[in-house]
Design an enzyme around this catalytic site. Structure first.
Site, PDB file in Angstrom:
ATOM      1  N   THR A 124      58.821   9.216  36.427  1.00  0.00           N
ATOM      2  CA  THR A 124      57.726   9.926  37.091  1.00  0.00           C
ATOM      3  C   THR A 124      56.459   9.881  36.245  1.00  0.00           C
ATOM      4  O   THR A 124      56.537   9.842  35.012  1.00  0.00           O
ATOM      5  CB  THR A 124      58.151  11.393  37.334  1.00  0.00           C
ATOM      6  N   ASP A 125      55.318   9.958  36.909  1.00  0.00           N
ATOM      7  CA  ASP A 125      54.053  10.022  36.162  1.00  0.00           C
ATOM      8  C   ASP A 125      53.921  11.355  35.418  1.00  0.00           C
ATOM      9  O   ASP A 125      53.025  11.511  34.581  1.00  0.00           O
ATOM     10  CB  ASP A 125      52.846   9.786  37.087  1.00  0.00           C
ATOM     11  N   GLU A 126      54.810  12.309  35.717  1.00  0.00           N
ATOM     12  CA  GLU A 126      54.712  13.612  35.046  1.00  0.00           C
ATOM     13  C   GLU A 126      55.058  13.513  33.564  1.00  0.00           C
ATOM     14  O   GLU A 126      54.739  14.416  32.793  1.00  0.00           O
ATOM     15  CB  GLU A 126      55.588  14.644  35.766  1.00  0.00           C
ATOM     16  N   TYR A 148      61.368  19.893  33.702  1.00  0.00           N
ATOM     17  CA  TYR A 148      61.640  18.711  34.549  1.00  0.00           C
ATOM     18  C   TYR A 148      61.097  17.450  33.894  1.00  0.00           C
ATOM     19  O   TYR A 148      61.837  16.487  33.657  1.00  0.00           O
ATOM     20  CB  TYR A 148      61.027  18.893  35.948  1.00  0.00           C
ATOM     21  N   LYS A 152      63.046  14.175  32.303  1.00  0.00           N
ATOM     22  CA  LYS A 152      62.829  12.807  32.801  1.00  0.00           C
ATOM     23  C   LYS A 152      62.367  11.891  31.661  1.00  0.00           C
ATOM     24  O   LYS A 152      62.774  10.729  31.583  1.00  0.00           O
ATOM     25  CB  LYS A 152      61.813  12.799  33.940  1.00  0.00           C
TER      26      LYS A 152
END
Ligand code: NAD
Ligand code: TYD
Length: 342
Positions: A124-126, A148, A152
């Site tokens: 994810t870009d997060e 989260y 990741k």
């Protein structure tokens, strides 16, 4: 080609399997999914009688199940994860377990057969953290800020270590926020569409000015197929549409598309540690994977609203189950406080 799709009956997994079944007739798919609150086996019931599709209920952290299911598969696409930031703030343990330890279990099994082609870790870009200006590129430092995104990041770092250490052909994709059919209605877009249908309030966190880079889910799916076919092992690819919107803009677009009134909006207490903005530079995926997104936000939102309108039973059965307790816990106090402050 035989593809093991973990988390294959969640939101993106479902769309990916449908995409592959229609666009890659020579691929067969095995789905391994634990069927957590977010997974629905019936999403793919149309393929139950296909000899190109099989479903196994199981946990990616369970080495015995993984060693039973993976043999014979050339490619693993790992979607399986705990995925909701708000739930990760409430209970990080399940995130560390599935999003880090689960990846290790899959990699250990994958590395037993060196003829396998690709281990695609869906990230994810997060993992870049909040990006106030500019766009994140793949070489930028990671700065995950929620349980989260930290889990990741842990999962993808571990995956890349298997490339470096053992030569496992790992490819990582970092996608921006997806939306589209089959998304569990805890996430912003399906929550607000279905709340609007029900005449319920739309709880916008903070000032509604946080920005996300929205991508229609089939654009993500085409990028993943391109990564499997054209990606280079050991490489990371950002994937996104570059269609940045504030949450307030998304909310007004949903109000318009559902024919609802802006008096449904409630500004509520912000998410803890809420990342202000994510935005990715996708030039590497464009040049190396020959990929580009095709669905603009207005078209994608109309498709999504129509899908939720036509599939009310799908989301109503979710919203009448476990979800009610979850919603009460997350939103009751917030909504009451916002009414008091009106
Ligand atoms: P989702 O929550 O809708 O689905 C997750 C699926 O994984 C469910 O079917 C669930 O039952 C399954 N699962 C969970 N734990 C499992 C376990 N231990 N073993 C086997 N199966 C398990 O998630 P999604 O939105 O479809 O996201 C899929 C992947 O894409 C995730 O890895 C997520 O981090 C990543 N991603 C999502 C987005 C997004 O906007 N939704 C953006 C970028 C990346
Ligand atoms: P979400 O869909 O949870 O995705 P992510 O946190 O992974 O980006 O949230 C998208 C944006 O919408 C994020 O800035 C948080 C915000 N949001 C709200 O304002 N209200 C809500 O009820 C939810 C679920 C999200």
């Amino acid at each position: 080609m035989r593809v093991l799709v973990t988390g294959g009956v969640g939101f993106i997994g479902t769309n990916f399997v449908k995409y592959v079944m229609s666009n890659r007739p020579d691929w067969s798919v095995t789905v391994l999914d634990k069927l957590t609150y977010a997974g629905r086996q019936e999403n793919l019931s149309e393929f139950e009688n296909s000899d190109r599709y099989s479903f196994v209920k199981g946990d990616i952290c369970d080495a015995a199940v993984v060693s039973r299911v993976m043999p014979g598969c050339d490619v693993v696409v790992n979607f399986a994860a705990e995925t909701h930031v708000d739930r990760s703030i409430d209970d990080p343990a399940s995130f560390v377990r599935t999003d880090v330890e689960g990846v290790r279990v899959l990699l250990e099994e994958f590395k037993k057969d060196n003829t396998r082609k690709v281990f695609l870790q869906i990230s994810t870009d997060e993992v870049y953290g909040s990006v106030e200006t500019g766009r994140s590129s793949e070489s930028d430092a990671l700065d995950p800020r929620s349980p989260y995104s930290a889990s990741k990041a842990g999962g993808e770092l571990l995956a890349m270590s298997y490339f470096t250490t053992f030569g496992v052909p790992v490819i990582i994709t970092r996608a921006s926020n997806n939306y589209g059919p089959f998304q569990y209605p805890e996430k912003l877009i399906p929550l607000f569409i279905t709340n609007a249908f029900q005449g319920e309030k739309l709880p916008l966190y903070g000032d509604g000015g946080n920005m996300r880079d929205w991508m229609f889910v089939t654009d993500h799916c085409s990028a993943l197929v391109a990564a499997i076919e054209k990606g280079r092992p050991g490489r990371i690819y950002n994937v996104g549409d570059g269609q940045e919107k504030t949450n307030k803009e998304v909310t007004f677009a949903i109000l318009e598309a559902t024919g609802s009134d802006s008096d449904l909006i409630r500004f509520v207490e912000d998410r803890l540690g809420h990342d202000r903005r994510y935005a990715v530079d996708v030039s590497r995926a464009a040049s190396e994977l020959d990929w580009k997104p095709e669905i603009d936000f207005e078209t994608g939102l109309a498709l999504t609203v129509n899908w939720y309108r036509a599939n009310a039973q799908w989301w109503q059965s979710i919203k009448s189950g476990e979800f009610r307790e979850y919603y009460k816990k997350m939103y009751s106090a917030r909504l009451e406080n916002s009414e008091r402050n009106q």
